[in-house]
Each structure stands twice: as structure tokens, then as C-alpha cells.
Motif scaffolding. Sequence first.
Motif, short mmCIF file in Angstrom:
data_model
loop_
_atom_site.label_atom_id
_atom_site.label_comp_id
_atom_site.label_asym_id
_atom_site.label_seq_id
_atom_site.Cartn_x
_atom_site.Cartn_y
_atom_site.Cartn_z
N UNK A 6 0.82 -1.23 0.00
CA UNK A 6 0.00 0.00 0.00
C UNK A 6 0.85 1.27 0.00
N UNK A 7 1.99 1.24 0.72
CA UNK A 7 2.85 2.42 0.75
C UNK A 7 3.40 2.73 -0.64
N UNK A 8 3.79 1.70 -1.39
CA UNK A 8 4.34 1.91 -2.72
C UNK A 8 3.26 2.39 -3.68
N UNK A 9 2.06 1.89 -3.53
CA UNK A 9 0.96 2.33 -4.39
C UNK A 9 0.66 3.80 -4.12
N UNK A 10 0.62 4.16 -2.85
CA UNK A 10 0.34 5.55 -2.48
C UNK A 10 1.42 6.48 -3.01
N UNK A 15 3.64 10.46 -6.98
CA UNK A 15 4.62 10.83 -7.99
C UNK A 15 3.95 11.32 -9.27
N UNK A 16 2.78 10.77 -9.60
CA UNK A 16 2.04 11.25 -10.76
C UNK A 16 1.59 12.69 -10.55
N UNK A 135 0.58 7.80 2.90
CA UNK A 135 0.50 7.33 4.28
C UNK A 135 0.99 8.42 5.22
N UNK A 136 0.57 8.35 6.48
CA UNK A 136 0.92 9.40 7.43
C UNK A 136 2.42 9.57 7.57
#
Length: 419
Positions: A6-10, A15-16, A135-136
Motif C-alpha cells: 500500500x505504501x508503494x501504491x500511495x 509521484x504522478x 500514508x501518514x
Amino acid sequence: MTAPTPDRVAWRRFQQLWSATATSNLADGMLMAATPLVALTLTREPVAITAITAIQYLPWLLLSIPMGTLADRADRILLLRIASAIRAIGVGLLAVGLATGHLHIAMLYGLAFLFGLAETLYDNTSSALVPSIVADHQLERANGRLQATYTVANNFVGPPLGGALFALAVATPFAFGAAGYAAAFLLMLLLPLTRRERAQQAGPTTSFTADLREGVRGFTGSPMLVALCVLFGIGNLVSSATYSLLSLTVVERLDATSATYGLVLSGGAVGAFLGGMFGDRIGTLTRPGTALLWTTLVSGLATASLGWTGNVMALSTLMALDGFAVMVQSVVGVSLRARLIPDHMLGRVTAVFRTLSTGASALGALAGGLLASALGLSWPFYVGGVALVMLAPVLFRWLGNARIVASASASGRAPAEVS
């Protein structure tokens, strides 16, 4: 193949947004240098020149809260697309006007207001969007990257490019700026629309006015947000009163060229870039309240020194110091603000905050122009710098580390996250 966390997806989604914002900020930087230079071809009256800055910030006073409420009710990505389109069209029309010889200061005033309107929509929406997609524990990193990108494109690369293009032809930087905003709009189309669920799904749909009032209450009910807003507001007032006179300071007091003005802005951008890139790390070494105190003191001393410096290199160095301090303060303060506001109210409460803090820039620009006309170009720097130094200890009483931890705990955050 391992599925992305989830962190990498966020972070990938951030980045987009980051890439689209970078393109838009590059256009901002070109116009930051070109617009005052166009004004100097029409008038050398300080009040007339600073009026451009005041008009640009006027929408923050008049429309920021409705825009923030809209950011909580409508799709945030869609609103960012609309803001980018408004900028592209407005700057494109000005480029056409300049190219055809229809040059009047009223055109710059109109562009400034349109720009401020789009900026109010864009900044309120993006401020609400970032905390909801990362993420926070990624918040300081994301804010730092955005601030660093803002600095490099908006101040470091954009102004020298804008100054060079202005020397080539008056309309050229505006044509390139319009192209930059159009590119940002196209990049925004690659971001998927957000289909956020309202926090009050169980109840009836609330009205726009009710949401707006809830945002005002959310701000006024948090003493920490009010204190943080005072700090940002005073800082913005001083920055606007002084930076709106930089072009006149460089050209008249230092007797430099218009191209030098872009290089002077780049000096501040270097410091701000470093502050944006390393602000999150500094935040982990220094407690938030302490960081807010020393950055205010450093900014005040640097601002006062800008009033007496007699050469371009010293001016650039002092601006680098001020840029570093202000950017670290922004990374720490903006992240703290996001943690104190629930996601479903981020747009509204942030808008109330920025109506007061960013809206102070309009008053600062006018005050700087009047003070410069009455006493001289150096006096806005002297007065603004001394005001920051004197107010820093007073503000620290309201933004002390113990108060910050208590406010974060009350909002549902663990004290460790802000200490």
C-alpha cells in the motif's frame, strides 16, 4: 511477482501528481520574473507595481473558503484539471495581447486576479489531496518533495528562463508559460479521478453552506491551528511586503539589469530547495515547536539584512538563507496542519486557514509599496525583519512543543508522530 505494498501504491500515485505539479510550477517561475519586468516598462511607481501582487492575492481573501468547501464536495483531481486549464487560457490570451502590441498595465492586473483565482482553487485542492493519498509517515517526505520541486521550478529554473525569454521578446515567456500550463493539464488527465466517500454517508447530504460553516468552526475550534495561522500570516505579510519590491530594488537601488533579477531569485531558490529536500529530516532531529521558532528568527534577521546589502551576491546569499528557513518552516508547519484536520474537512479548514494566512500577502504588498514610497526601498525590509524577530518568542508561547503534542493527541495522533 510480489504485489506492491500500500505504501508503494500511495507513493506512486503521489509521484504522478508530483510530475504534473512540476510542469505547472515551471510556468509559474517564468511568469514570476516576466510579469514584474513587464510592469517596469509601464511604470516605476512602487504602489502601482506592488498592486499586481496585491490583486493576485485578493481571491484568497474573497474566495478561498468557498473553493476549499468545493474541494471537499467535488472530485479533487477534476478541480486540479480545471485550475490548470484556467491558467493556460488566461496566460495564452495575455501572450497574444502582448505579441500584437496591446500592452497596458490593466492587462497585468487582470492576469494577476485570474492567476490568483486559479491558484486559490489549485492550492486548496492539492493541500487537501496530498494527505489523503499518502500514508501518514510519508507526509513530511511528500510535502518536502513538493516544496523542493516548487522551489526549483518556480524560483531556480523558471525565473532565469523567464528573464532570458523576456529579453528575447516581451510575449515569449508568457507563450511558454501558457504551454507549460497546458502540459500540466494534459498530465493531470493521466491521474484517475478520485471517488472519495463522504464521512457522513449515514446521514442526509449536507448543503454547501452547511459544509462551509463546518469548516469555519473546525478552524476556530482549534487554538493550535489559529496560532499556526498567525505565524504563517505574519510571515506571508512580511514576504509579500519585501519580495514584491525585489525587481525595483535590483534595477534601481543596485542598478543591475533585468536578467540579474532572475539570478537573484535563484539565490533564494537554492536555499529553499535544500530546505524542501531536507526539511523532513530536520523535523526528525528538532521538535516542531523549536523548528518553528528558529526558522522565524533566521528569516527575520535575513529579511532585515536585505535592506542594507549593496551588491547582488550578498542579496542572493541572504535570500538563500531566508529561503532555507522559510521552506523548513513550511514543511514542518504544513505537515502539522494536515495532522490536525480530519480528511473529510481538509479542503474547508485549510481554506479558512489560508484565507487568513495567504490573504495577508495582499495587505503586505500594499503596505510594502506605501512604506517604500514614503521612506525608501529599504524600509519594508527593515520593518518586516524586525517584526519577525520580535514576534518569534511571543508566537513560541502558543506553538511550544508541549502544546503541539497535546493538540496532536486530541486530534487522534500519537504524540510520537509530532515530537
